[in-house]
Write an enzyme that holds these catalytic residues in place. Structure first.
Site, mmCIF file in Angstrom:
data_model
loop_
_atom_site.group_PDB
_atom_site.id
_atom_site.type_symbol
_atom_site.label_atom_id
_atom_site.label_comp_id
_atom_site.label_asym_id
_atom_site.label_seq_id
_atom_site.Cartn_x
_atom_site.Cartn_y
_atom_site.Cartn_z
ATOM 1 N N GLY A 91 4.443 7.032 -1.233
ATOM 2 C CA GLY A 91 5.758 6.497 -1.571
ATOM 3 C C GLY A 91 6.886 6.834 -0.614
ATOM 4 N N CYS A 119 -0.581 3.752 10.952
ATOM 5 C CA CYS A 119 -0.426 4.988 11.726
ATOM 6 C C CYS A 119 -1.680 5.155 12.592
ATOM 7 C CB CYS A 119 -0.184 6.192 10.819
ATOM 8 S SG CYS A 119 -1.458 6.461 9.578
ATOM 9 N N CYS A 153 0.909 -1.156 0.000
ATOM 10 C CA CYS A 153 0.000 0.000 0.000
ATOM 11 C C CYS A 153 0.935 1.189 0.000
ATOM 12 C CB CYS A 153 -0.893 -0.013 1.230
ATOM 13 S SG CYS A 153 -2.122 -1.327 1.170
ATOM 14 N N ASP A 207 -5.322 -3.785 -6.629
ATOM 15 C CA ASP A 207 -5.949 -4.044 -5.338
ATOM 16 C C ASP A 207 -5.101 -5.064 -4.578
ATOM 17 O OD1 ASP A 207 -7.529 -4.670 -3.205
ATOM 18 O OD2 ASP A 207 -9.314 -5.190 -4.376
HETATM 19 C C1 LIG Z 1 -1.097 4.521 4.984
HETATM 20 S S1 LIG Z 1 -1.219 4.837 3.289
HETATM 21 C C2 LIG Z 1 0.336 4.273 2.720
HETATM 22 C C3 LIG Z 1 1.478 5.234 2.928
HETATM 23 C C4 LIG Z 1 2.740 4.805 2.202
HETATM 24 N N1 LIG Z 1 3.150 3.467 2.588
HETATM 25 C C5 LIG Z 1 3.902 5.746 2.422
HETATM 26 O O1 LIG Z 1 4.774 5.488 3.244
HETATM 27 O O2 LIG Z 1 3.936 6.801 1.755
HETATM 28 C C6 LIG Z 1 -2.295 3.567 2.798
HETATM 29 C C7 LIG Z 1 -2.441 3.418 1.293
HETATM 30 O O3 LIG Z 1 -3.206 2.241 1.065
HETATM 31 C C8 LIG Z 1 -3.876 2.403 -0.173
HETATM 32 N N2 LIG Z 1 -4.926 1.350 -0.270
HETATM 33 C C9 LIG Z 1 -6.119 1.317 0.344
HETATM 34 N N3 LIG Z 1 -6.777 0.194 0.021
HETATM 35 C C10 LIG Z 1 -5.956 -0.505 -0.815
HETATM 36 C C11 LIG Z 1 -6.065 -1.748 -1.502
HETATM 37 N N4 LIG Z 1 -7.159 -2.511 -1.372
HETATM 38 N N5 LIG Z 1 -5.038 -2.132 -2.286
HETATM 39 C C12 LIG Z 1 -3.938 -1.357 -2.431
HETATM 40 N N6 LIG Z 1 -3.788 -0.166 -1.805
HETATM 41 C C13 LIG Z 1 -4.781 0.240 -1.009
HETATM 42 C C14 LIG Z 1 -4.352 3.833 -0.138
HETATM 43 O O4 LIG Z 1 -4.611 4.324 -1.434
HETATM 44 C C15 LIG Z 1 -3.166 4.525 0.563
HETATM 45 O O5 LIG Z 1 -2.333 5.111 -0.407
#
Ligand SMILES: C[S@@+](CC[C@H](N)C(=O)[O-])C[C@H]1O[C@@H](n2cnc3c(N)ncnc32)[C@H](O)[C@@H]1O
Length: 442
Positions: A252, A370, A248, A298
């Site tokens: 980035g 978080c 996820c 996904d």
């Molecule tokens: C906590 S943020 C990630 C922050 C990132 N790891 C960083 O350090 O910059 C969670 C991310 O999960 C993504 N997300 C939510 N549901 C998801 C899914 N089913 N599959 C992939 N990504 C997903 C969201 O779009 C979001 O960008």
């Protein structure tokens, strides 16, 4: 342009339409060039969100019936915020706020009356607010109860920390320079800062500065990232030749840190479901001169994007309630609902279960959020371990049992050990609230 009116409109996008404060502000800033105006609008919007529950309580004491017009209500909150929390002269705060409503004559007299009555009765009204828990702590009732349930001893500190302004923390690109050298560069620009002892890449600034004023920012010498988030790369124990999945990944921050930490990875695959957020991963990596395979997909359905080759390391920075980063995004207190938590828990579980088969035997999965809620963190990991015979919890500290030594936390004693994993509570060592658990595959 009236800055108070712009702030009120941004706030009503959040309060009425459920938009995030970042999105609403970004949109408003499209037509505002002045840095001074932007800073004032931002201070008003963040301040009102931080103190919303207190200001709303006080406003309710000053009105016979609730205000239906969202923009006028937001203006009233903006007015009260200036009078209580800003160093704006009271007469200027009142007259400018009233002026902002010039297109609605009925609202001008109402705002005038509300703000002037507040000034006359400030002491009594603030005393009343101190006696009401929701107003005094400036959090919704459900959230106060939830935090008290999970962290009975630390709840008050967490709630108070949530209302503070967080520090600006930099991640030094250790592939390009050292923290000591970067500290020197900051000193040459008169930017006061200190190295965070237990996380070698982290430098905490005394006061926030615009990113453009950071030496070497455009050349990828530093990024902005809280210390807690910077612990992830070290906890992954990255080795040359490994295939790593960041599942996820957007925007980035951790993906970039992974690549900065280990230049000889075989490959980093970064997946996110949100295409627009994925563009930010691409921009961030470009600035830092780093490369990864970016996949919009996904995470709960890897068959749609996985090439069948196992990964040695997986980072699951799971979608979560983000209750650990309220101080950076105070609108979370207004937008998050109690029922979201259960839904997020289901999503986290489905992703965790779906990606487990992608990890090679002997590999390591780092689960991170978080959030500070046990439901999303230790209970999630505990349930996962109970359901998977080939999963074993690995220690987060070299001296806490077997497992590989981990550079980022070797010297550290951060966070609180739970049933499994480790929880950083908001404000601890100036960090955001964060959770980490390391799961090994047998
Ligand atoms: C906590 S943020 C990630 C922050 C990132 N790891 C960083 O350090 O910059 C969670 C991310 O999960 C993504 N997300 C939510 N549901 C998801 C899914 N089913 N599959 C992939 N990504 C997903 C969201 O779009 C979001 O960008």
């Amino acid at each position: 342009m009236n800055t108070r009116l712009v702030a009120a409109r941004v706030l009503s996008r959040v309060l009425q339409d459920g938009q995030s404060l970042t999105a609403a502000l970004d949109n408003a800033f499209l037509t505002i060039d002045s840095g001074k105006d932007r800073a004032f609008i931002q201070a008003l919007c963040y301040g009102v969100c931080r103190q919303y529950h207190r200001l709303d309580f006080i406003l309710s004491q000053l009105l016979d019936k609730p205000l239906k017009d969202a923009d006028v209500k937001a203006l009233a909150l903006v007015g009260l915020y200036q009078l209580k929390f800003m160093r704006v002269k009271p007469h200027a705060a009142v007259s400018e706020t009233v002026l902002a409503a010039r297109k609605k004559p009925w609202a001008k007299s109402l705002l005038n009356a509300v703000l002037r009555t507040y000034l006359r009765e400030q002491e009594g009204l603030e005393h009343k607010a101190d006696k009401c828990q929701v107003a005094a702590l400036s959090h919704p009732d459900w959230l106060i109860k939830q935090i008290e349930q999970d962290w009975p001893e630390q709840a008050l500190t967490i709630l108070q920390e949530n209302n503070q302004q967080p520090p600006m923390v930099l991640r030094v690109n250790l592939a390009k320079t050292s923290s000591e050298h970067y500290l020197q560069l900051l000193g040459e620009q008169d930017i006061a800062a200190e190295v965070v002892g237990f996380c070698p890449s982290a430098i905490k600034l005394e006061k926030p500065v615009p990113v453009d004023s950071l030496p070497g920012f455009a050349d990828g010498l530093v990024s902005v990232q809280d210390t807690a988030a910077q612990l992830a790369a070290g906890l992954l124990d990255l080795q040359p030749g490994q295939r790593v999945l960041d599942v996820c990944a957007a925007p980035g921050g951790k993906a970039a840190h992974i690549l900065e930490s280990q230049a000889q990875l075989k490959e980093l695959v970064a997946v996110d479901i949100d295409e627009s957020r994925m563009r930010r991963v691409s921009e961030n990596l470009q600035r830092l001169g780093l490369q990864a395979k970016l996949v919009v997909g996904d995470a709960a359905n890897p068959s749609s994007w996985w090439d069948g080759k196992p990964f040695d390391r997986i980072l699951l920075d799971a979608p979560c309630s983000a209750l650990g980063v309220i101080r950076r995004h105070p609108d979370i207190k207004l937008l998050r609902r109690a029922e979201d938590i259960g839904q997020l828990q289901v999503l986290q579980k489905s992703i965790l279960h779906a990606i487990w088969p992608l990890l090679a035997p002997g590999g390591l999965l780092l689960y991170a959020t978080c959030s500070i809620l046990k439901q999303e963190n230790e209970q999630q990991v505990q349930a996962f371990l109970a359901e998977h015979n080939d999963a074993v919890e690995l220690p987060l500290f070299p001296n806490s049992g077997s497992g590989t030594a981990i550079p980022c936390s070797e010297a550290a004693d951060w966070g609180t050990a739970g049933v499994c994993g480790r929880q950083i509570l908001t404000g601890e060592s100036a960090m955001d609230g964060f959770y980490y658990a390391r799961i090994g595959k047998q």
